[in-house]
Design an enzyme around this catalytic site. Structure first.
Site, PDB file in Angstrom:
ATOM      1  N   GLU A 122       0.829  -1.220   0.000  1.00 21.53           N
ATOM      2  CA  GLU A 122       0.000   0.000   0.000  1.00 21.53           C
ATOM      3  C   GLU A 122       0.856   1.259   0.000  1.00 21.53           C
ATOM      4  O   GLU A 122       0.526   2.249   0.657  1.00 21.53           O
ATOM      5  CB  GLU A 122      -0.956   0.024   1.201  1.00 21.53           C
ATOM      6  CG  GLU A 122      -2.143  -0.899   1.079  1.00 21.53           C
ATOM      7  CD  GLU A 122      -3.044  -0.565  -0.103  1.00 21.53           C
ATOM      8  OE1 GLU A 122      -2.982   0.573  -0.603  1.00 21.53           O
ATOM      9  OE2 GLU A 122      -3.786  -1.454  -0.531  1.00 21.53           O
TER      10      GLU A 122
HETATM   11  C1  LIG Z   1       2.790  -9.416  -0.038  1.00 28.22           C
HETATM   12  C2  LIG Z   1       2.460  -8.280  -0.935  1.00 28.22           C
HETATM   13  C3  LIG Z   1       1.138  -8.061  -1.295  1.00 28.22           C
HETATM   14  C4  LIG Z   1       0.828  -7.053  -2.197  1.00 28.22           C
HETATM   15  N1  LIG Z   1      -0.473  -6.906  -2.620  1.00 28.22           N
HETATM   16  C5  LIG Z   1      -0.744  -6.068  -3.648  1.00 28.22           C
HETATM   17  C6  LIG Z   1      -2.041  -6.020  -4.243  1.00 28.22           C
HETATM   18  O1  LIG Z   1      -2.956  -6.712  -3.796  1.00 28.22           O
HETATM   19  N2  LIG Z   1      -2.241  -5.205  -5.308  1.00 28.22           N
HETATM   20  C7  LIG Z   1      -1.257  -4.425  -5.818  1.00 28.22           C
HETATM   21  O2  LIG Z   1      -1.494  -3.723  -6.784  1.00 28.22           O
HETATM   22  N3  LIG Z   1      -0.005  -4.436  -5.265  1.00 28.22           N
HETATM   23  C8  LIG Z   1       0.272  -5.237  -4.205  1.00 28.22           C
HETATM   24  N4  LIG Z   1       1.533  -5.274  -3.660  1.00 28.22           N
HETATM   25  C9  LIG Z   1       2.558  -4.442  -4.246  1.00 28.22           C
HETATM   26  C10 LIG Z   1       3.058  -3.357  -3.297  1.00 28.22           C
HETATM   27  O3  LIG Z   1       2.114  -2.331  -3.201  1.00 28.22           O
HETATM   28  C11 LIG Z   1       4.422  -2.912  -3.827  1.00 28.22           C
HETATM   29  O4  LIG Z   1       5.323  -3.945  -3.498  1.00 28.22           O
HETATM   30  C12 LIG Z   1       4.881  -1.615  -3.244  1.00 28.22           C
HETATM   31  O5  LIG Z   1       4.099  -0.559  -3.701  1.00 28.22           O
HETATM   32  C13 LIG Z   1       6.336  -1.319  -3.597  1.00 28.22           C
HETATM   33  O6  LIG Z   1       6.600  -1.516  -4.947  1.00 28.22           O
HETATM   34  P1  LIG Z   1       7.832  -2.439  -5.392  1.00 28.22           P
HETATM   35  O7  LIG Z   1       7.738  -3.719  -4.654  1.00 28.22           O
HETATM   36  O8  LIG Z   1       7.862  -2.483  -6.858  1.00 28.22           O
HETATM   37  O9  LIG Z   1       9.114  -1.696  -4.822  1.00 28.22           O
HETATM   38  P2  LIG Z   1       9.872  -0.474  -5.516  1.00 28.22           P
HETATM   39  O10 LIG Z   1       8.904   0.530  -5.992  1.00 28.22           O
HETATM   40  O11 LIG Z   1      10.847  -1.017  -6.492  1.00 28.22           O
HETATM   41  O12 LIG Z   1      10.660   0.150  -4.282  1.00 28.22           O
HETATM   42  C14 LIG Z   1      11.891  -0.398  -3.770  1.00 28.22           C
HETATM   43  C15 LIG Z   1      12.461   0.563  -2.714  1.00 28.22           C
HETATM   44  O13 LIG Z   1      12.737   1.826  -3.314  1.00 28.22           O
HETATM   45  C16 LIG Z   1      12.058   2.863  -2.605  1.00 28.22           C
HETATM   46  N5  LIG Z   1      11.599   3.871  -3.554  1.00 28.22           N
HETATM   47  C17 LIG Z   1      10.920   3.671  -4.710  1.00 28.22           C
HETATM   48  N6  LIG Z   1      10.628   4.844  -5.290  1.00 28.22           N
HETATM   49  C18 LIG Z   1      11.122   5.803  -4.494  1.00 28.22           C
HETATM   50  C19 LIG Z   1      11.123   7.221  -4.541  1.00 28.22           C
HETATM   51  N7  LIG Z   1      10.529   7.892  -5.536  1.00 28.22           N
HETATM   52  N8  LIG Z   1      11.727   7.900  -3.546  1.00 28.22           N
HETATM   53  C20 LIG Z   1      12.302   7.244  -2.515  1.00 28.22           C
HETATM   54  N9  LIG Z   1      12.342   5.904  -2.414  1.00 28.22           N
HETATM   55  C21 LIG Z   1      11.747   5.193  -3.386  1.00 28.22           C
HETATM   56  C22 LIG Z   1      10.884   2.184  -1.918  1.00 28.22           C
HETATM   57  O14 LIG Z   1      10.430   2.914  -0.774  1.00 28.22           O
HETATM   58  C23 LIG Z   1      11.474   0.832  -1.573  1.00 28.22           C
HETATM   59  O15 LIG Z   1      12.166   0.904  -0.356  1.00 28.22           O
HETATM   60  C24 LIG Z   1       1.841  -6.228  -2.705  1.00 28.22           C
HETATM   61  C25 LIG Z   1       3.164  -6.431  -2.294  1.00 28.22           C
HETATM   62  C26 LIG Z   1       3.470  -7.432  -1.428  1.00 28.22           C
HETATM   63  C27 LIG Z   1       4.912  -7.637  -1.027  1.00 28.22           C
END
Ligand SMILES: Cc1cc2nc3c(=O)[nH]c(=O)nc-3n(C[C@H](O)[C@H](O)[C@H](O)COP(=O)(O)OP(=O)(O)OC[C@H]3O[C@@H](n4cnc5c(N)ncnc54)[C@H](O)[C@@H]3O)c2cc1C
Length: 595
Positions: free
Chosen positions: A441
């Protein structure tokens, strides 16, 4: 006593701190009252204890699997889902005319917390359906509401939120799933979504995916994103589920926690036409989703608060029974070992867990109460004030229960020594399950940017000012109740927050990257002040009850816990404020290629 949540604490928060009974005077909640709310909470507790808590471990150990192309979940899940729908919990805040209970959000939230504290990996299925149905109720057409809401609220259709893509996580502006307009007004959906929770299962006859996609030719960035209803199976004119809509499971992801919830990689339209219906206006999808994400974010905080509560109660029970060692002054080795709760350090750890759990629950219920005020308060000024405060508190509600609550669970684990680390007990699972709440989220890093970069600057700092008014009121009431030391400390902590905010806003104006570089530390500092406000409010209510001669131990414990918070937790803001005042640039200045 339940080992999921404390009913006494929920009653205290709902009725004594948040005056939830007063909501029944509003037209939307006409005919309701404490009896109705207590009955809802009792039902949720009963469902949690019968269907969720007993399978918490099993749901963790027997992960969903794909067998002959079908996702098989552990067998307790289906009855749990059906019981939740039957109890009206999925439909709790929906209009009565659509089969909902039309309850205040604050009551519904407290009810859902029972399920999440008992077994979050199972509770996620009905909660995602609730989230998806809320989205349709808020932004769907009358026709869409009539077709999709009844089967979702009855428990026949599940729901998901499908935002994330392999190359678009935090940066949703870059999502690539495409929606191709069709002559009949529908859209063909093509693309891949990842991490979709509850994205595939056989618990319900159909699954309604709420999908963010870009209509062919739409502008790049957030402004070109639209929202679609995309069912797993096409729905026939008679409302039954028909053939596949070509939402294909490409794989299940295996996680640290929430193992009972399927985490799916889904391909839309890869093996045949996948039909979607546009919700609302084209290109408004992200705005719609963000509107609902505020509620979802409070929901993440609520799950964290519920798990921290379960861990706290579990550790108290253990600490009363486990006997080890003697008190420092005891020289006689023939004396029996004492229950570990007699040791000061164990009580210190239990107090950290208590402050984290009960403070987090207060925060998320306060936010849910503000959602009710935002939508149903009788005068516009009150609705606006609630809205402002909610904007400010939402990133904190999403993130701090997952950080401080995690510290609470960690301390609960420590109370149990080696047994806390053993899979035979529940704490290690709560620790693993709650860790997710820092990530999904919108990661906590993104919440910090939202708080400092948007919430505190919008409308010339109106949200911080709204929080300041609540702080001032709490300080005045605390003084009247004899809590002078804590009242003065909150006043000082808020003044420090304002000073730090001003200096960071000035830094952001000059250089946004530099100004926002320590947003995560700012989030910590602000969250501690918010918890200080909540704990002072709880202590004030408790002090008044003591003065009126009521239920000594519960209330005395509230005042003492607030004092512990003010002595042990709030002072951590000193070094953080100092770091933020000089806007330490050690991290920002460390070049990526030096790692
Ligand atoms: C178990 C689980 C359930 C989930 N369920 C859903 C779901 O039902 N539906 C759905 O749509 N998604 C879902 N998600 C996805 C979740 O919302 C994303 O994992 C989350 O938004 C982070 O995206 P990412 O994993 O691609 O990480 P990334 O976006 O790649 O981020 C990696 C790191 O970089 C940091 N970062 C990224 N951008 C920036 C920035 N601009 N400035 C500073 N720091 C930054 C982040 O804070 C993080 O620490 C789920 C994830 C998990 C793990």
């Amino acid at each position: 006593m339940s080992s999921v949540l404390s009913s006494r604490d929920l009653q205290f928060l709902l009725y004594e701190c948040l005056d939830v009974e007063a909501l029944a005077a509003r037209p939307r909640f006409a005919g309701q009252g404490r009896e109705v709310y207590d009955a809802v909470l009792d039902t949720a507790k009963a469902v949690a204890e019968a269907h969720y808590q007993p399978s918490r471990k099993r749901n963790d150990q027997e992960e969903p699997q794909v067998v002959d192309g079908v996702v098989v979940t552990q067998p307790d899940l289906q009855p749990a889902y059906a019981a939740t729908a039957e109890a009206g919990i999925i439909a709790s805040t929906h209009d009565a005319e659509r089969g909902g209970l039309q309850l205040p959000h604050v009551v519904a939230s407290a009810a859902i917390a029972w399920l999440e504290g008992a077994n979050v990996g199972s509770a996620s299925y009905p909660m995602l359906t609730a989230g998806a149905s809320n989205l349709i109720a808020a932004f769907g057409s009358e026709d869409q509401k009539a077709r999709w809401l009844p089967p979702m609220l009855e428990g026949r259709f599940g729901g998901t939120m499908a935002l994330t893509e392999p190359d678009a996580g935090s940066g949703l502006a870059d999502l690539r799933t495409v929606a191709i307009p069709q002559p009949d007004g529908t859209y063909r959906i093509e693309g891949t979504k990842i991490w979709i929770s509850a994205g595939e299962h056989e618990l319900t006859e159909n699954i309604v995916h709420m999908v963010l996609a870009r209509i062919q030719g739409a502008p790049a960035g957030t402004k070109g994103i639209s929202l679609f209803i995309v069912p797993k199976r096409r729905v026939q004119p008679d409302g039954t589920s028909g053939p596949s809509n070509h939402v294909t499971l490409a794989g299940l992801i295996h996680k640290m926690g929430w193992r009972g919830t399927t985490s799916t990689l889904l391909n839309f339209g890869e093996r045949g036409p996948c039909v979607g219906e546009l919700v609302g206006e084209p290109h408004h999808g992200l705005a719609y989703m963000f509107h609902m994400m505020n509620e979802a974010r409070i929901g993440v905080g609520r799950a964290a608060a519920a798990m921290a509560s379960a861990a706290h109660l579990y550790a108290i029970d253990y600490a009363r029974q486990r006997r080890q060692g003697r008190l420092p002054g005891e020289k006689d080795p023939s004396k029996p070992p004492v229950p570990i709760i007699e040791h000061a350090d164990v009580r210190r750890m239990l107090l950290i867990a208590k402050c984290a759990a009960e403070g987090s629950m207060d925060l998320v219920l306060t936010c849910a109460r503000l959602v009710d005020d935002e939508t149903t308060a009788p005068d516009e000024a009150a609705r606006k004030e609630a809205s402002l405060l909610l904007e400010f508190l939402t990133p904190i509600a999403k993130s701090w229960p997952s950080i401080y609550g995690q510290e609470g669970i960690s301390n609960a684990m420590q109370v149990m020594g080696g047994y806390g680390y053993a899979r035979e007990y529940d704490i290690e699972q709560l620790y693993r399950d709650n860790r997710l709440n820092q990530i999904h989220e919108g990661t906590n890093g993104i919440q910090a940017l939202d708080l400092l970069g948007r919430k505190v600057t919008q409308q010339q700092g109106a949200a911080v000012a709204a929080f300041g008014r609540r702080v001032a009121a709490a300080v005045a009431e605390a003084r009247a109740a004899g809590l002078e030391t804590e009242a003065a400390a909150l006043e000082a902590a808020f003044a420090q927050l304002v000073a730090v905010t001003r200096s960071l806003v000035a830094a952001m104006t000059q250089d946004p990257t530099r100004g926002l570089a320590n947003a995560a530390v700012y989030l910590e500092l602000t969250s501690r002040v918010v918890f200080a406000w909540l704990w002072l409010r709880q202590a004030t209510v408790a002090a008044r009850a003591i003065a009126a001669g009521r239920d000594e131990a519960f209330y005395a414990a509230k005042v003492a816990a607030a004092r512990f918070y003010y002595g042990f937790e709030l002072p951590k803001n000193g070094p953080d404020a100092e770091l933020l005042r000089r806007n330490d640039s050690a991290a920002l200045d460390f070049p990526p290629d030096w790692f």
